[in-house]
Design an enzyme around this catalytic site. Structure first.
Site, mmCIF file in Angstrom:
data_model
loop_
_atom_site.group_PDB
_atom_site.id
_atom_site.type_symbol
_atom_site.label_atom_id
_atom_site.label_comp_id
_atom_site.label_asym_id
_atom_site.label_seq_id
_atom_site.Cartn_x
_atom_site.Cartn_y
_atom_site.Cartn_z
ATOM 1 N N CYS A 122 -1.478 -52.381 24.760
ATOM 2 C CA CYS A 122 -2.900 -52.628 24.893
ATOM 3 C C CYS A 122 -3.260 -54.059 24.552
ATOM 4 C CB CYS A 122 -3.636 -51.782 23.883
ATOM 5 S SG CYS A 122 -4.306 -50.396 24.604
ATOM 6 N N CYS A 160 5.194 -66.458 27.387
ATOM 7 C CA CYS A 160 4.397 -65.243 27.588
ATOM 8 C C CYS A 160 3.519 -65.075 26.354
ATOM 9 C CB CYS A 160 5.264 -64.014 27.829
ATOM 10 S SG CYS A 160 6.119 -63.442 26.366
#
Ligand SMILES: [Zn+2]
Length: 487
Positions: A292, A443
């Protein structure tokens, strides 16, 4: 061939008062026709004047309902069984997991009778049910988006003992979905913030806080005292660890998960149904499926899913309801679609199957299983930390930066001088990289970038590659404070 036909209690009067019949036939239709020949009275109960099955009756072949992938003319074989079940019975009601002895040990005072008045009015709960709720001990692991509604509703409902486990601190970005914490709680341990909220909701319940990291060595002892565990975590390592511990100690596990607009709830109880491993035998490669935190979640979704989790916890305590054991509730809030999927017990499951290979939790390597350990055959991925990256950029070293983050993540912290290549396109687009120049992969947390490097190597790329350690999360303060200097 003889097939066993089970008759639900309410239909037995029409089938010679028998619970089980052995009937000859090759298809469901043939068998039900023979049944009606033998017991003509049941015909009227099961079928209307047009010979259609009455809507309140369900016919199951093993666990599958007719109409659900299985038709009247589906072939049946020796080990199959057919069940006739009036839908009004609502499936198999579960028994309360709180024994009568424990229920009788607690009493409700005047304050509680007033406070839980709306539970006491419900025939399904009543005084007995509320006493069971008071006697119950529930452990909630994770005090984030899901843990917030779960723990608040359980406290409000009067669960006598709640255990809360979390090691994190509240950050500003948590407040969008973690409604148990407020602005004043930013930088406080989640466990302290949650405890304050629970106390404000219901000062009479017992709160037990667990602030250590759950691992294979301590989890069995921690969950031993509880009746039910609610998994409100957001990573695979924890989910397998919690599920395995629950299977081995025979505790029901109420599972919830949210991602973007979709949520899932299930109850795993290996004594009467599948476990988490039966449904998800192995995790996806580390970093491939963002959590999430990386994938985003719409604010009320966790409230919806966590509330259903809390409801399932209460139903296990009260008993009598139809639980999500063996079922997965999937809620798609973007398209307003809800489905309940069947989850089968896997007879070859390594922990709850017929010949389990995981017999104790200490022997299982969760880090390795979830791909969090470096594969020994793999060439290790070399990391570069943020200071080093900034230094090299500032001294003008030739460098290629590749950003593998999702578009919404890039919108928050942009890297204007990085090439954007999604992991899935790396193999095809490797020509865009110069094998004579150092390439740094970026990332959010430094895990997907490792996956990206391994994917690229797999595709035959030979140039020097580095991973930005800890990703943007670990490096943002250093990198973005240099923004003016080099971006
Ligand atoms: Zn299993």
């Amino acid at each position: 061939m003889q097939i066993s036909v089970y008759i639900s209690a309410t239909l037995r009067a029409f089938a010679g008062k028998k619970a089980k019949l052995e009937i000859e036939g090759k298809t469901v239709r043939e068998i039900l026709e023979r049944l009606q020949e033998e017991y003509p009275e049941i015909r009227e109960v099961l079928f209307d004047e047009n010979r259609k099955l009455r809507p309140f009756v369900s016919v199951y072949v093993n666990d599958d309902r007719i109409g659900n992938g299985i038709g009247w003319d589906s072939a049946v074989s020796e080990n199959d069984s057919i069940l006739l079940l009036p839908s009004i019975a609502g499936g198999t009601p579960s028994e309360s997991i709180i024994s009568d002895e424990r229920r009788k040990e607690v009493s409700l005072d005047d304050y509680e009778i007033e406070r839980f008045n709306k539970h006491l009015m419900l025939r399904e709960i009543g005084v007995k049910g509320q006493k069971r709720i008071k006697a119950a001990k529930v452990l909630i692991i994770g005090l984030g988006a899901l843990g917030s509604p779960v723990v608040q509703y359980l406290a409000a409902a009067g669960v006598g003992t709640v255990g809360i486990a979390d090691t994190g601190e509240v950050s500003l970005g948590d407040l969008q979905s973690q409604v148990i914490h407020g602005v004043r709680d930013v930088h406080r341990p989640k466990i302290a913030s949650a405890r304050d909220t629970i106390k404000a909701i219901n000062p009479k319940i017992k709160i037990e806080t667990i602030s250590e990291v759950l691992d294979a060595d301590n989890i069995a002892d921690i969950i031993a005292d509880y009746d039910i565990v609610a998994d409100c975590t957001d990573n695979y390592r924890s989910r397998y660890l919690i599920s395995d511990a629950c299977v081995l100690s025979g505790k029901p596990l109420v599972f919830g998960a949210v991602y973007q607009f979709e949520g899932r709830v299930s109850v795993f109880d290996a004594k009467s149904g599948p476990c988490f491993r039966c449904q998800y035998p192995s995790p996806p490669p580390a970093g491939l499926v963002p959590t999430c935190a990386a994938g985003g979640v719409i604010s009320p979704l966790a409230g919806i899913i966590g509330s259903i989790q809390a409801n399932e916890v209460l139903k296990l305590i009260i008993g009598g309801g139809e639980s999500l054991i063996g079922k997965l509730l999937v809620v798609d809030t973007w398209n307003n679609r809800t489905s309940i999927l069947k989850v089968d017990k896997d007879e070859s499951c390594p922990i709850c199957g017929k010949t389990p290979s995981i017999l104790e939790i200490e022997n299982f390597d969760y880090e390795d299983f979830c791909g969090l350990k470096q594969d020994e055959d793999e060439i290790p991925v070399e990391g570069i930390d943020a200071e080093e990256l900034v230094r090299r950029i500032e001294q003008g070293d030739p460098l290629t930066l590749v950003d593998v983050r999702e578009p919404h993540e890039r919108a928050i912290h942009r890297f204007p001088n990085a090439i954007v290549i999604p992991i899935g396109q790396l193999a095809r687009r490797q020509k865009e990289l110069d094998p004579d120049v150092d390439t740094v992969f970026i990332c959010r947390e430094g895990k997907r970038s490792i996956l990206a490097i391994n994917t690229l190597r797999e595709a035959g790329y030979k140039g020097p590659v580095y991973n930005l350690k800890g990703g943007i999360e670990a490096a943002k303060n250093i990198i973005f404070s240099h923004e003016g200097a080099w971006l």
